[in-house]
Motif scaffolding. Structure first.
Motif: not given
Length: 360
Positions: A157-160, A147-149, A178-183
């Motif tokens: 992969n990014v939080w979802a 679920t990332g870009d 989701g988040w725009k980027e992993q934090c």
């Protein structure tokens, strides 16, 4: 004297029979109650769907996923644990908000999980698939969705969380929070993303930012978020009803995206119009959120299932409620206001008849 005693006994027996028969009729009528009151049961993030004459309810508890099947909208039925999180791995902890969908002959469960928390920074989305068309069959783990870009780099992969699926004109789309980027903090704003699916367990292309918490009615607290998106259709009209504000506060409420052109591009954010709030709490009902939608047993009514907070204090102590809703003249939903706890509501149309028939 003997004749008199005999007649007396006969009359007493007949009187007792009449009294018992009348009592049985009254008891039978009382058993089939025509109303119910919210809340219907404890829990949160209620997901309910229909298959033929059955209501299928899916929820998580103790890092496991459970499914209930019932003829009644207002009561859980036969229950089975269909999946337990593994002892280790990416999805071994924090199992949240599962949804179950019947697609192409199989049941698919979309759920969020992580390997630790708090802080809840490792949440990703996984998919389970039933081995048969029976909701109580065994399930196989289809893995984590990307679920990332950058699909070429799975490590990115990014939080979802809160994934749902939209079937539209022969295509399948995933929508999630989701988040725009992993934090490295879970105090991170959440957005709604949409992406086409190659099949029910594989995303296609790249994600598209569909909605961000920007309106004054979906912002203003300690954390801005859009989450819990659910699909609602009325003829050829398509709506995405989602939760906003903070899930642990009484201000939690529902916003809505409306598809402008059903024949247009669903991946174009300009093809969606945001409205809200479309359903929110009152002085008696707090923090309504994470809804799902079903029809009454006879198909004549539309019902919204949702959770609400038990108190005004911050936290996630919630229960599940339901009520019918109607439609405006322009075809948009009119959810009204949440019915207060304990107030009697007519049972979903057709439900009383089902129970009466079972008792005959």
């Amino acid at each position: 004297m003997i004749r008199t005693n005999f007649l007396t006994i006969v009359l007493l027996v007949l009187f007792s029979f009449v009294r018992c028969s009348a009592s049985d009729i009254e008891a039978s009528e009382e058993q089939v109650k025509s109303t119910f009151a919210n809340p219907v049961w404890d829990g949160a993030d209620p997901w309910m769907t229909q298959q033929n004459d059955d209501y299928v309810y899916c929820y998580s508890a103790n890092n496991a996923i459970f499914v209930s099947r019932s003829k009644y909208l207002t009561r859980k039925g036969e229950l089975k644990r269909i999946w337990q999180a593994p002892a280790s791995g990416w999805n071994s902890n924090c199992v949240w908000a599962p949804e179950i969908h019947f697609i192409e002959g199989h049941w698919y469960v979309y759920y969020a999980a992580g390997f630790s928390g708090p802080p809840f920074i490792h949440q990703r989305t996984g998919v389970l698939r039933s081995k048969t068309d029976d909701v109580f069959s065994d399930y196989e783990d289809m893995g984590m969705l990307y679920t990332g870009d950058n699909p070429q780099n799975l490590e990115s992969n990014v939080w979802a969380i809160d994934m749902t699926v939209l079937e539209h004109q022969g295509k399948l789309f995933a929508i999630w929070s989701g988040w725009k980027e992993q934090c490295d903090t879970d105090a991170t704003p959440q957005h709604l993303y949409i992406q086409e699916m190659e099949n029910p367990y594989t995303l296609k292309g790249t994600r598209v930012l569909l909605s961000s918490p920007e309106e004054d009615w979906e912002t203003g607290g300690p954390l801005n978020l859009n989450e819990g998106a659910q699909i609602l259709k009325n003829g050829n009209q398509v709506f995405v009803v989602y939760s906003c504000r903070e899930s642990w506060l009484k201000e939690y409420r529902q916003g809505m995206l409306q598809l402008n052109d059903p024949d247009g591009n669903l991946l174009d954010p300009a093809n969606w119009t945001k409205k809200g709030p479309v359903f929110e709490g009152t002085a008696q009902v707090y923090g309504v959120g994470h809804v799902s939608f079903v029809k009454s047993p006879d198909g004549t009514e539309d019902w919204i299932i949702y959770h609400s907070k038990k108190t005004t204090e911050p936290g996630w102590n919630r229960n599940v409620r339901m009520q019918s809703f109607t439609w405006n003249l322009d075809g948009t939903p009119m959810f009204g206001t949440p019915v207060p706890e304990g107030k009697e509501i007519d049972r979903p149309s057709g439900e009383v008849e089902i129970e009466a028939a079972e008792k005959e």
